[in-house]
Design an enzyme around this catalytic site. Structure first.
Site, short mmCIF file in Angstrom:
data_model
loop_
_atom_site.label_atom_id
_atom_site.label_comp_id
_atom_site.label_asym_id
_atom_site.label_seq_id
_atom_site.Cartn_x
_atom_site.Cartn_y
_atom_site.Cartn_z
CG ASP A 66 -2.05 0.97 1.12
OD1 ASP A 66 -2.34 1.43 0.00
OD2 ASP A 66 -2.67 1.28 2.16
CG ASN A 68 -7.12 -1.96 -6.40
OD1 ASN A 68 -6.20 -2.66 -6.00
ND2 ASN A 68 -7.58 -0.93 -5.69
NE ARG A 72 -7.15 1.98 -7.92
CZ ARG A 72 -5.90 1.92 -7.47
NH1 ARG A 72 -4.90 1.91 -8.32
NH2 ARG A 72 -5.67 1.86 -6.16
#
Length: 253
Positions: free
Chosen positions: A33, A81, A84
């Site tokens: 991260d 994700n 996105r």
């Protein structure tokens, strides 16, 4: 090498010298991260942050090899994700594909994909399959690349796989309800046959799992590091191992 690097190097060697390899976790899960935040702080683009994060993976695996870690799970792309915008997702997937190819080309690691392949583009699927096939006979660290991975999705997939298996056997729902237990579901996880993670590391200062290995981490120890992933150093890794070794694991007892 500047003075700061020299001091960190000396400190890292000191910590490593005091590390008891018998107390090292055999399976480490890492939530990679902070790539974008690192890039923003450095004046770079998100793509540069993700590329720097991908380059850090080989360093981490080298440290793991030095300290006798046997399994590493890298969370590289979550199911969230995948939502996105395309202009963000396409370059990110390309960076992940290059990172997976590099892992396979290294020759030391055994690459295994964890996640839902069907959620990924065909090219990404091919890269993951080829890396797994090319490294199946390697004897080094087993590297789980979590791409298109979500903990809830994994449990749902495991239950679905269990149901389909027993449907093919002709097991009735009533019979299955009588016999199903924790081990039955564990046998259908993406990581079936592997030890559960002893230690989960998350970088960038966030103190949550965000769905990472929800089933497998029931008894894991957690280590939250303030450093963004591309800036993660060997001394940060060794501190995590030292912190882990100092804990008394009770496993619910």
């Amino acid at each position: 090498m500047n003075l700061r690097d020299l001091v960190y190097g000396l400190y890292a060697r000191r910590v490593e010298g005091r590390l008891d390899h018998a107390q090292v976790p055999k399976h480490i899960g890492v939530i990679l991260d902070g790539n974008r935040r690192w890039a923003k702080a450095s004046g770079g683009t998100p793509e540069q942050g993700h590329k720097a994060g991908a380059d850090k993976i080989q360093e981490l695996l080298g440290w793991c090899a030095e300290t006798d870690v046997e399994v590493v799970t890298l969370w590289m792309l979550s199911t969230d994700n995948l939502n996105r915008p395309e202009e963000q997702l396409v370059p990110l997937l390309a960076i992940i594909e290059d990172a997976v190819r590099a892992l396979a080309a290294d020759g030391r690691w055994r690459v295994h994909h964890v996640g839902t392949l069907d959620l990924l583009p065909a090219r990404t699927q091919s890269v993951l399959k080829e890396a797994e096939q090319a490294t199946v006979d390697n004897t080094g660290i087993l590297v789980n690349v979590a791409v298109g991975y979500g903990g809830r999705q994994e449990i749902a997939d495991a239950v679905r796989s269990l149901l389909l298996e027993h449907a093919e056997r002709g097991t009735s729902f009533e019979e299955l309800a009588e016999i199903v237990d924790v081990e039955h579901i564990s046998e259908h996880l993406y990581t079936r046959g592997q030890p559960d993670p002893d230690l989960v590391i998350r970088t960038s200062g966030e103190q949550r799992l965000s769905g990472f290995m929800l089933w497998q981490s029931a008894h894991s120890e957690y280590y939250f590091c303030e450093v963004h992933w591309p800036a993660f150093r060997k001394v940060d890794f060794l501190r995590a191992l030292r912190d882990y070794a100092a804990r008394h694991r009770r496993f619910g007892n």
